[in-house]
Design a protein around this motif. Sequence first.
Motif, PDB file in Angstrom:
ATOM      1  N   SER A  23      -0.913  -1.722 -14.078  1.00  0.00           N
ATOM      2  CA  SER A  23      -0.542  -1.616 -12.663  1.00  0.00           C
ATOM      3  C   SER A  23      -1.784  -1.846 -11.810  1.00  0.00           C
ATOM      4  O   SER A  23      -2.902  -1.577 -12.224  1.00  0.00           O
ATOM      5  CB  SER A  23       0.095  -0.264 -12.349  1.00  0.00           C
ATOM      6  N   THR A  25      -3.002  -1.153  -7.807  1.00  0.00           N
ATOM      7  CA  THR A  25      -2.731  -0.584  -6.496  1.00  0.00           C
ATOM      8  C   THR A  25      -3.770  -1.129  -5.524  1.00  0.00           C
ATOM      9  O   THR A  25      -4.973  -0.958  -5.739  1.00  0.00           O
ATOM     10  CB  THR A  25      -2.779   0.956  -6.522  1.00  0.00           C
ATOM     11  N   SER A  27      -5.131  -1.210  -1.582  1.00  0.00           N
ATOM     12  CA  SER A  27      -5.129  -0.532  -0.282  1.00  0.00           C
ATOM     13  C   SER A  27      -5.528  -1.551   0.774  1.00  0.00           C
ATOM     14  O   SER A  27      -6.559  -2.218   0.651  1.00  0.00           O
ATOM     15  CB  SER A  27      -6.120   0.626  -0.276  1.00  0.00           C
ATOM     16  N   LYS A  42      -0.892   1.364   1.047  1.00  0.00           N
ATOM     17  CA  LYS A  42      -1.067   1.139  -0.389  1.00  0.00           C
ATOM     18  C   LYS A  42       0.203   0.531  -0.962  1.00  0.00           C
ATOM     19  O   LYS A  42       1.305   0.999  -0.694  1.00  0.00           O
ATOM     20  CB  LYS A  42      -1.361   2.453  -1.116  1.00  0.00           C
ATOM     21  N   ILE A  43       0.018  -0.523  -1.756  1.00  0.00           N
ATOM     22  CA  ILE A  43       1.118  -1.175  -2.458  1.00  0.00           C
ATOM     23  C   ILE A  43       0.742  -1.259  -3.933  1.00  0.00           C
ATOM     24  O   ILE A  43      -0.377  -1.639  -4.269  1.00  0.00           O
ATOM     25  CB  ILE A  43       1.412  -2.577  -1.889  1.00  0.00           C
ATOM     26  N   ARG A  44       1.694  -0.892  -4.794  1.00  0.00           N
ATOM     27  CA  ARG A  44       1.476  -0.939  -6.239  1.00  0.00           C
ATOM     28  C   ARG A  44       2.251  -2.109  -6.826  1.00  0.00           C
ATOM     29  O   ARG A  44       3.429  -2.312  -6.530  1.00  0.00           O
ATOM     30  CB  ARG A  44       1.927   0.358  -6.899  1.00  0.00           C
ATOM     31  N   GLU A 106       5.895  -2.074  -5.237  1.00  0.00           N
ATOM     32  CA  GLU A 106       6.469  -0.959  -4.489  1.00  0.00           C
ATOM     33  C   GLU A 106       5.476  -0.454  -3.457  1.00  0.00           C
ATOM     34  O   GLU A 106       4.275  -0.464  -3.688  1.00  0.00           O
ATOM     35  CB  GLU A 106       6.878   0.178  -5.424  1.00  0.00           C
ATOM     36  N   ALA A 107       5.995  -0.032  -2.318  1.00  0.00           N
ATOM     37  CA  ALA A 107       5.158   0.586  -1.294  1.00  0.00           C
ATOM     38  C   ALA A 107       4.850   2.003  -1.740  1.00  0.00           C
ATOM     39  O   ALA A 107       5.743   2.733  -2.178  1.00  0.00           O
ATOM     40  CB  ALA A 107       5.881   0.595   0.044  1.00  0.00           C
ATOM     41  N   VAL A 108       3.587   2.413  -1.632  1.00  0.00           N
ATOM     42  CA  VAL A 108       3.166   3.737  -2.080  1.00  0.00           C
ATOM     43  C   VAL A 108       2.946   4.669  -0.895  1.00  0.00           C
ATOM     44  O   VAL A 108       3.460   5.786  -0.877  1.00  0.00           O
ATOM     45  CB  VAL A 108       1.889   3.651  -2.941  1.00  0.00           C
ATOM     46  N   SER A 109       2.186   4.214   0.104  1.00  0.00           N
ATOM     47  CA  SER A 109       1.900   5.092   1.238  1.00  0.00           C
ATOM     48  C   SER A 109       1.464   4.280   2.449  1.00  0.00           C
ATOM     49  O   SER A 109       1.043   3.136   2.340  1.00  0.00           O
ATOM     50  CB  SER A 109       0.814   6.106   0.871  1.00  0.00           C
TER      51      SER A 109
END
Length: 113
Positions: A23, A25, A27, A42-44, A106-109
């Motif tokens: 994975s 991630t 930022s 953040k996107i993973r 996926e969007a994380v934050s």
Amino acid sequence: MFKEIVGIDYTVDIDFEDNYTTSLTLSFLVLVIETGHRFKMKIRYLNVSDFSVRKMTNLYLTRSLIIHDRKELGWEMNQRYHVHDDSGYGENDGYNFIEFYCSSMEAVSLEEF
């Protein structure tokens, strides 16, 4: 508008059967042009392969990362997305600093910067 990538976190997880899961991630520093507000997003990206980052000091983006959905080509494949920044020529076909393939994202934050 995406301004730059301010963080890169690449991980490789190995399960008890020696299966690898990768994975990435990223930022991003994001600027809302109308208000001037800045955010850190953040996107993973999952099941990352062929990850490449060229020598750089800062990873500035012209707008955002370019994402090619290869499923639209009618091909069945594990690595559905080809992700990269712009080569600088504005044709969305080459990369300048970062490039990889992934199966999903996926969007994380999203938080104020």
